[in-house]
Design a protein around this motif. Structure first.
Motif, mmCIF file in Angstrom:
data_model
loop_
_atom_site.group_PDB
_atom_site.id
_atom_site.type_symbol
_atom_site.label_atom_id
_atom_site.label_comp_id
_atom_site.label_asym_id
_atom_site.label_seq_id
_atom_site.Cartn_x
_atom_site.Cartn_y
_atom_site.Cartn_z
ATOM 1 N N PHE A 16 -14.015 60.343 -76.434
ATOM 2 C CA PHE A 16 -13.778 61.178 -75.350
ATOM 3 C C PHE A 16 -12.692 62.421 -75.556
ATOM 4 N N PRO A 17 -12.583 63.515 -75.029
ATOM 5 C CA PRO A 17 -11.813 64.494 -75.152
ATOM 6 C C PRO A 17 -10.596 63.999 -75.139
ATOM 7 N N ALA A 18 -10.009 63.158 -74.111
ATOM 8 C CA ALA A 18 -8.645 62.810 -74.011
ATOM 9 C C ALA A 18 -8.333 61.969 -75.226
ATOM 10 N N GLN A 19 -9.197 61.429 -76.094
ATOM 11 C CA GLN A 19 -8.777 60.740 -77.297
ATOM 12 C C GLN A 19 -8.773 61.202 -78.489
ATOM 13 N N ARG A 31 -25.088 61.788 -66.433
ATOM 14 C CA ARG A 31 -23.965 61.106 -67.009
ATOM 15 C C ARG A 31 -22.532 61.370 -66.421
ATOM 16 N N MET A 32 -22.294 62.685 -66.342
ATOM 17 C CA MET A 32 -21.368 63.272 -65.864
ATOM 18 C C MET A 32 -21.136 62.838 -64.476
ATOM 19 N N HIS A 50 -17.911 59.179 -80.929
ATOM 20 C CA HIS A 50 -17.941 58.417 -79.501
ATOM 21 C C HIS A 50 -16.555 58.773 -78.874
ATOM 22 N N PRO A 92 -6.793 66.064 -70.718
ATOM 23 C CA PRO A 92 -8.013 65.916 -70.223
ATOM 24 C C PRO A 92 -7.809 64.256 -69.547
ATOM 25 N N PRO A 93 -8.629 64.365 -68.278
ATOM 26 C CA PRO A 93 -8.797 62.829 -67.966
ATOM 27 C C PRO A 93 -9.379 62.118 -68.791
ATOM 28 N N ASP A 94 -8.879 60.920 -68.886
ATOM 29 C CA ASP A 94 -9.483 59.873 -69.793
ATOM 30 C C ASP A 94 -10.713 59.254 -69.175
ATOM 31 N N TYR A 95 -11.719 59.332 -69.568
ATOM 32 C CA TYR A 95 -13.100 58.665 -69.306
ATOM 33 C C TYR A 95 -13.531 57.788 -70.254
ATOM 34 N N SER A 96 -12.467 57.339 -71.196
ATOM 35 C CA SER A 96 -13.109 56.523 -72.103
ATOM 36 C C SER A 96 -13.372 55.226 -71.595
ATOM 37 N N GLN A 149 -10.561 68.595 -80.775
ATOM 38 C CA GLN A 149 -11.237 69.095 -79.545
ATOM 39 C C GLN A 149 -11.765 70.514 -80.074
ATOM 40 N N ILE A 203 -15.950 69.061 -71.982
ATOM 41 C CA ILE A 203 -16.254 68.436 -70.412
ATOM 42 C C ILE A 203 -15.565 66.995 -70.655
ATOM 43 N N PRO A 204 -14.489 66.621 -69.857
ATOM 44 C CA PRO A 204 -13.790 65.539 -70.202
ATOM 45 C C PRO A 204 -14.533 64.101 -70.025
ATOM 46 N N SER A 205 -15.454 64.301 -69.031
ATOM 47 C CA SER A 205 -16.311 63.123 -68.817
ATOM 48 C C SER A 205 -17.284 63.021 -69.781
ATOM 49 N N LEU A 206 -17.287 63.727 -70.726
ATOM 50 C CA LEU A 206 -18.555 63.349 -71.743
ATOM 51 C C LEU A 206 -18.026 63.225 -73.177
ATOM 52 N N ARG A 221 -20.059 59.210 -64.564
ATOM 53 C CA ARG A 221 -18.730 58.916 -65.002
ATOM 54 C C ARG A 221 -17.655 59.397 -64.073
ATOM 55 N N ALA A 224 -14.951 54.672 -68.736
ATOM 56 C CA ALA A 224 -15.864 54.951 -67.928
ATOM 57 C C ALA A 224 -17.030 53.859 -68.090
ATOM 58 N N ARG A 258 -19.485 52.162 -69.233
ATOM 59 C CA ARG A 258 -20.514 52.246 -70.292
ATOM 60 C C ARG A 258 -21.428 51.127 -70.248
#
Ligand SMILES: Nc1ncnc2c1ncn2[C@@H]1O[C@H](COP(=O)(O)OP(=O)(O)OP(=O)(O)O)[C@@H](O)[C@H]1O
Ligand SMILES: [Mg+2]
Lengths: 238, 792
Positions: A140-143, B425-426, A138, B403-407, A149, A102-105, B429, B409, B411
């Motif tokens: 995110f998937p994008a990182q 949280r989803m 900590h 994947p879209p970057d939520y970093s 992943q 889940i990209p937002s987590l 974000r 987001a 906090r």
């Protein structure tokens, strides 16, 4: 009642038919199978031979056109959607070719997503440590890189301490070096948590780490071979 | 199959459209609402205006009317000789009290003279049923259609009328329509009441006999030649007729029926000018959001097409076709809807405005304008998305998006609320990651709610206006008008009538008010200093006492005369000794209806050099004795008109329900559809964007409910955020509409009740829930396996 000798999975006469009439496709044509508890099984076979179909049915994602699947003493094929969801939630871990994080987590939160709803989970940190990602919890998937992943996906799959772990081409999108790291994580879970594990791969080399190797072709299991001396993933190469 | 005949790209178009059919329909409906609104109001407007002018022309509706007290018939030649007069005729018109079987209360009416035969040239009548009266039979009359219908009067029936103090039994011979009474309304009332206002036509000699006007007339009606300066003609008429007690000639713009008709036409025009563009704006906005996001989800396909050698133009054309098809569907829906509603509205008007014919025949250019407008809207709404399609580099488009970057987001937000679970949280974000998208959704939902409020608040405002008018300003039960002004002592007689508890005198006089270039033909109402029944109130609804000197003006009248407190106003009295003098404006008061000027009764009589005369009285009546009072009023010769507050108020409510209610209902329907369109589209797009994510969660063992929460929770949160903004937008739209409904006849206050806000919010919430359920059904049927096979 869990009986040590009772197989984790038992399938009888599984048939899966897609479509109807002229466009009918037989994905499975009568598969019988027993998977003993705690075993590492590798499933090989050409593309289109029905591997994913079989795995999905065993994992409660799909139902067969004919035949029965038993998990422990319960018949999965008699479950309705709610019970199947419950079954996946409590007993099954999935790892896919395309990670499906889940990209937002964050890594930790992706794992926590599952531990929050499981009955006997380990700490997300512990699961991530098992796959060697304690430094990246900590992120995110994008990182994360592809291999990282995938390891998060494994951590997510095993954090609930599932009875079974299904991996459909877990290394399909990875280079061999990264693939080995991922396989090591899977092997470790299988060993340390005694999780019955089923891995689909196109890579015959990977079969050397399995207790049992199944060969599928044309919707049937052509061959089931026991590997007396499975080797460490690090010894594999492809 | 027909689809095989299409080029591959067009096949994709057909299948894509089919795949998003729900959304496409929702967008088309929103466009359709705007177009439907336009076709309905514009078609109605044109039909009404054309029917009116055809009617007026065919039956030669007078251009100018010149009432007098009494003038010899021979004066007609002099009137005809005035420059600008094409043709003139004289007649007798007077107020009567009617008594019809089955009606307890006395009814205010008018009687008009007709020549024996042929029919009048000016203000001709349409004989709808029965026959013309026989000049030999003085008691035969023709009756206005609306009144006859309301009282089920048919040729051969009888009714009673007090003609100049004498009660007569009359026989109905025919039922007629007249261009003078398209909107049949009693002078001084604000809504027509078919039951409570009757018009009779009678042979000229008979009317002259009854009103002692042998060889005389009391009204000249005039057709002007083309290009006549009407104001100049009116001045000439006034000076010619001054000796005969002229109260002031007036043009069609002051003719009460035409005034209301014009008002209605103007309102339709306003609505047609304001609401459809707003609807179309919302549609453009929706198209922008939907198409933009649709194209985002098709990024890779676009790259692929380009990589295969399709030009930028080919690909852009593909999407333009899609947008064009949706738009055309919207236009078709809109035109059909507009025609259907227009017909319905025409039927309603037919009942309201008495035309011998009323056609709903929108001219063809309406359709062309509709198509042009929608394409424009679609173009504006989707230009940026299509430009994006053109600019997309194939190489970039085909690389799967990371994947879209939520970093980055929120906090900080989460530190505020560390207890939120992963699904919540989803949601947070996701909103924070695409703030613009979330803002657009909120805005879209808010706009639909604003439209709902704007479409339905007018009912509140009218109700408020009625409440203030009937319960704060005019608190009398009955208003009695005397045939002639009488001495104030007449009030004592009125007080002795059965059931009358209080009586307050008033005197109304016709005047012409002048301030520089601004001229108004109005009435001054003389009242007691501190009236208890019919009062004057300020903007805070506090009673305003009448000063000993000077005039109090209604705010609208002051605006029309461009005059303020303390200024001097030229007053030309058109009755009695006809004094002309300058008076100071000593105050301006709030009124919602009409344009009256007020004075202290004593000051008014002093100005007229008459001894305390009154032209009528406001009465408070014992409810148990109304029937007795009515009976006595029907037989009181000195009374020329009676108006009953309760009946007037009921008529108002009925009219509101019938006309405005229908209109509000349609508007609300439109706005509600838009709300559904906006919310449903948003939910659907979110689903298609996040279906994969949600399916993965299902695989991980989250239940349908838990997965739905992630998508629908976001929708719910955005909907809740949209509610206050929607209330604000609704208020602004209402303010805009209130301004444009400000006419001489009515002013609508900017009043929006809590229940209207609540109702709009409820519709939006229900739309959200409905859309949520539809989407929820799709979440339940997510294909878990398909999702796992494919890459993003
Ligand atoms: N939804 C579907 N509709 C029709 N046929 C399907 C569907 N899903 C799978 N199949 C067919 O079922 C057969 C087995 O598919 P499956 O995905 O199990 O193969 P696989 O062994 O996993 O192949 P791969 O190694 O390529 O992943 C294939 O022939 C496939 O075409
Ligand atoms: Mg497969």
């Amino acid at each position: 009642m869990k009986n040590k000798d009772y197989p984790a999975f038992r399938a009888e006469g599984l048939t899966k038919v897609y479509g109807s009439g002229d466009t009918r496709v037989f994905a499975l044509r009568g598969v019988d199978l027993e998977v003993p508890r705690g075993e590492m099984v590798v499933l090989l076979g050409p593309s289109g031979s029905g591997k994913s179909t079989l795995l999905n049915i065993l994992g409660g994602l799909d139902s067969p056109t004919e035949g029965h699947v038993y998990f422990d003493h319960e018949e999965l094929t008699a479950f309705d959607d709610r019970h199947l969801t419950q079954f996946r939630r409590e007993h099954v871990g999935f790892v896919f070719q395309f990670y499906n994080l889940i990209p937002s987590l964050t890594a930790r939160e992706n794992v926590a997503l599952v531990t929050e709803i499981a009955s006997n989970p380990m700490e997300p940190e512990q699961a991530l440590k098992l796959v060697g990602l304690e430094q990246r919890i900590h992120h995110f998937p994008a990182q994360l890189s592809g291999g990282e992943q995938q390891r998060v996906a494994i951590a997510r799959a095993i954090a609930k301490q599932p009875n079974v772990l299904f991996c459909d081409e877990p290394t399909g999108a990875l280079d061999s070096k990264t693939g080995i790291v991922v396989l090591e994580a899977i092997a470790r879970v299988n060993r340390e948590l005694n999780t019955t594990t089923m891995v689909i791969t196109h890579n015959a080399g990977i079969a050397d780490m399995a207790n049992r190797v199944l060969h599928m072709a044309d919707g049937q299991i052509q061959e089931s071979r026991i590997n007396e001396a499975p080797c460490e993933p690090s010894a594999l190469s492809w | 199959m027909w689809i095989n005949w299409l080029l591959p790209l067009d096949r994709k178009l057909v299948r894509d459209l089919w795949a998003i059919k729900g959304q496409a329909l929702a967008i088309a409906v929103v466009i359709g609402c705007g177009i439907g609104m336009y076709v309905m109001s514009k078609g109605m407007l044109i039909s009404l205006a054309e029917t009116r002018s055809a009617y007026y022309e065919r039956y030669r509706f007078a251009d100018v009317v010149a009432p007098v007290k009494r003038a010899p018939n021979a004066l007609l030649d002099e009137i005809t000789a005035l420059p600008g007069v094409r043709r003139a005729e004289t007649r007798i018109r007077a107020g009567v009290i009617l008594d019809v079987a089955g009606a307890a209360a006395p009814i205010t009416g008018e009687i008009q003279s007709l020549p024996p035969f042929p029919l009048p040239h000016i203000n001709d009548i349409v004989l709808h049923e029965g026959r013309y009266f026989d000049p030999q039979h003085e008691e035969e009359v023709l009756v206005l259609d609306a009144f006859a219908e309301a009282h089920k009067l048919e040729p051969g029936d009888h009714l009673h009328a007090i003609l100049n103090g004498t009660k007569k039994r009359l026989t109905v011979t025919g039922i007629v329509l007249s261009p003078e009474y398209v909107y049949a309304i009693s002078p001084g009332e604000i809504v027509p009441d078919k039951k409570r206002f009757g018009v009779l036509w009678m042979n000229r000699d008979a009317v002259a006999n009854a009103f002692d006007l042998d060889g005389a007339f009391n009204e000249a009606v005039i057709l002007t030649s083309a290009g006549t300066d009407e104001d100049a003609l009116i001045q000439r008429l006034d000076s010619l007729l001054k000796r005969y007690g002229a109260t002031g000639a007036y043009g069609r713009d002051q003719q009460i029926s035409d005034q209301f008709l014009t008002n209605e036409i103007n309102q339709l025009e306003t609505i047609g000018r304001i609401l459809p563009p707003i609807f179309l704006l919302v549609a453009a906005f929706l198209l922008n959001v939907v198409v933009g996001r649709l194209i985002d989800t098709e990024r890779e396909q676009i790259g692929l097409l380009k990589a295969f050698g399709y030009s930028n133009g080919d690909v852009a054309r593909h999407y333009l076709k899609m947008i064009g098809l949706i738009t055309l569907l919207g236009v078709v829906i809109g035109i059909l809807l507009g025609l259907w509603l227009g017909r319905g509205l025409a039927n309603m008007y037919q009942d309201f405005f008495k035309f011998p014919f009323l056609l709903f025949r929108p001219p063809p250019d309406i359709y062309l304008v509709s198509i042009g407008f929608s394409l424009l809207v679609a173009g504006v709404g989707t230009a940026s998305s299509v430009r994006r399609v053109m600019q997309l580099e194939p190489a970039i488009a085909m690389v799967p998006p990371p994947p879209p970057d939520y970093s980055r987001a929120a906090r900080w937000l989460e530190r505020l609320a560390p207890w939120v679970d992963q699904p919540s949280r989803m949601i947070l974000r996701h909103i924070y990651r695409w703030p613009k998208r979330a803002a657009m959704t909120v805005l879209g939902i808010a706009m639909s709610m604003g439209l709902l409020i704007g479409a339905s608040f007018s009912m509140d405002a009218m109700m408020y206006m009625v409440d203030v008018s009937f319960n704060v300003i005019d608190r009398q039960d009955v208003t009695v008008n005397f045939v002639e002004p009488r001495n104030k002592r007449a009030i004592q007689d009125v007080l002795h009538a059965p059931g009358v508890m209080t009586a307050e005198p008033f005197r109304a006089i016709p005047v012409v008010l002048r301030n520089g270039p601004y001229v108004r033909r109005e009435a001054i109402l003389g009242m007691e200093a501190r009236p208890e029944l019919s009062r004057i109130v300020d903007t805070e609804l506090r009673p305003v006492p009448l000063p000993k000197h000077g005039l109090i003006l209604s705010d609208k009248l002051a605006e029309l005369l461009d005059i303020g407190t303390g200024d001097l106003l030229r007053v030309e009295v058109r009755t009695g000794r006809r004094p002309e003098l300058d008076m100071v404006v000593s105050g301006i008061v709030k009124t919602y209806m009409g344009t009256t000027a007020y004075m202290h009764l004593d000051a008014l009589n002093r100005m007229l050099k008459e001894d305390s005369a009154v032209s009528g009285a406001y009465l408070l009546v014992d409810p148990d004795q109304t029937d007795a009072l009515y009976e006595s009023l029907k037989n009181t010769p000195v009374v020329s008109g009676v108006s009953l507050q309760e009946q007037a108020q009921n008529a108002f409510y009925d009219t509101l329900q019938d006309s405005l209610g229908t209109f509000v209902f349609f508007n609300t329907l439109f706005a509600g559809l838009i709300a559904v369109g906006v919310v449903y589209n948003n939910a659907r797009i979110s689903l298609s964007e996040r279906g994969r994510e949600l399916a993965s969660l299902r695989v991980l063992g989250l239940t349908r409910g838990e997965v739905s929460y992630i998508l629908l929770g976001e929708l719910a949160l955005l909907t809740v955020l949209a509610l206050p903004l929607g209330a604000l937008l609704g208020f602004l739209l209402a303010a805009l509409l209130v301004q444009s409904f400000d006419t001489e006849l009515f002013r609508i206050p900017l009043v929006i009740s809590d229940s209207t806000y609540g109702y709009a919010a409820l519709v939006v919430v229900l739309a959200a829930i409905g859309s949520g359920l539809l989407v929820r059904r799709r979440i339940d049927h997510l294909d878990l396996i398909a999702v796992l096979k494919t890459r993003e």
